[in-house]
Design a protein around this motif. Structure first.
Motif, PDB file in Angstrom:
ATOM      1  N   THR A  27      38.135  10.302  29.560  1.00  0.00           N
ATOM      2  CA  THR A  27      39.423  11.241  30.037  1.00  0.00           C
ATOM      3  C   THR A  27      39.801  12.601  29.400  1.00  0.00           C
ATOM      4  O   THR A  27      40.493  13.512  29.634  1.00  0.00           O
ATOM      5  CB  THR A  27      40.727  10.468  29.889  1.00  0.00           C
ATOM      6  N   SER A  28      39.255  12.684  27.872  1.00  0.00           N
ATOM      7  CA  SER A  28      39.998  13.655  27.008  1.00  0.00           C
ATOM      8  C   SER A  28      38.738  14.298  26.521  1.00  0.00           C
ATOM      9  O   SER A  28      38.338  14.056  25.118  1.00  0.00           O
ATOM     10  CB  SER A  28      40.883  12.942  26.068  1.00  0.00           C
ATOM     11  N   ASP A  80      43.958  12.098  30.408  1.00  0.00           N
ATOM     12  CA  ASP A  80      43.781  13.221  29.255  1.00  0.00           C
ATOM     13  C   ASP A  80      44.867  13.075  28.406  1.00  0.00           C
ATOM     14  O   ASP A  80      46.172  13.134  28.716  1.00  0.00           O
ATOM     15  CB  ASP A  80      43.632  14.497  29.670  1.00  0.00           C
ATOM     16  N   SER A  82      45.917  15.074  25.991  1.00  0.00           N
ATOM     17  CA  SER A  82      46.074  16.409  25.173  1.00  0.00           C
ATOM     18  C   SER A  82      47.777  16.419  25.218  1.00  0.00           C
ATOM     19  O   SER A  82      48.199  17.125  24.250  1.00  0.00           O
ATOM     20  CB  SER A  82      45.643  17.330  26.103  1.00  0.00           C
TER      21      SER A  82
END
Length: 220
Positions: A27-28, A80, A82
């Motif tokens: 995902t990241s 993600d 983030s």
């Protein structure tokens, strides 16, 4: 550099570490997962399993400019992550609220160590260390990290999650080791806590988490 740190030993924790690592890789893309199988160095007392957080964070603490996020073995990314790192970049740290207060979650030993009375503690929100982070090289991030490491070395993470007569005050429920220490440090430094369920939430069968949630938590 954005680093996700985790360490697991015994029971189901290594499986949780692997689940977390896979989820970050999926995902990241801007985040590097650093996963330790056990204590990565001999500077911390291994008889207290909660010192493993301090041990792992110490191992990655020697370069400025890194954004460090710890996540427990019960946690994994669903998208993600983030947004959490963006908060660390902006504020110098990221901390969650647990919903308790420090009078409920800090032993007498812990409160005495930080010079906080039980009456004062009742007004201090308890922080969760299920997911937390800091920016190396920022004044508040470095101070939080340094105080947390010292508390680990000084045995403040020691204590039972049962009552175990760690205080005679009727407001006290249980000691939460590194979480109790981080609560007192956050109060001392005037750090704000993000609401649980905003970025991190418990996984509930059949319940879709809010759009803002990027990580879920559930033991294996």
């Amino acid at each position: 550099m954005r680093i996700l740190v985790n360490a697991g030993v015994n029971h189901w924790y290594p499986k949780g570490s692997e689940r977390l690592k896979r989820s970050i890789l999926e995902t990241s893309p801007s985040v590097e997962p650093v996963i330790y199988n056990g204590f990565p160095n001999g500077l911390f007392v291994e008889s207290n399993p909660y010192n493993i957080k301090a041990s792992a964070l110490w191992e990655v603490s020697h370069k400025e400019g890194r954004l460090i996020l710890w996540a427990d073995c019960s946690v994994w990314a669903i998208k993600d992550i983030s947004p959490i790192f963006d908060i660390i970049e902006r504020d110098g740290y990221y901390l969650l609220s647990s919903g308790y207060n420090a009078a409920q979650t800090c032993s007498d030993k812990c409160l005495n160590y930080f010079g906080i009375t039980r009456d004062e503690a009742e007004k201090i929100p308890d922080s969760s260390t299920m997911v937390f982070g800091y920016k190396q090289g920022s004044e508040i991030g470095d101070e939080f990290f340094g105080e947390l490491i010292c508390a680990s070395w000084d045995g403040i993470f020691n204590g039972s999650r049962e009552h175990d007569n760690q205080s005679q005050d009727p407001r006290f429920l249980f000691h939460r080791q590194d979480q109790s220490a981080s609560t007192c440090i956050a109060h001392k430094l005037g750090m704000k806590l993000h609401s649980f369920g905003q970025h991190v939430a418990y996984d509930q069968d059949g319940v879709t988490p809010p759009e803002s949630v990027v990580m879920l938590a559930r033991g294996m």
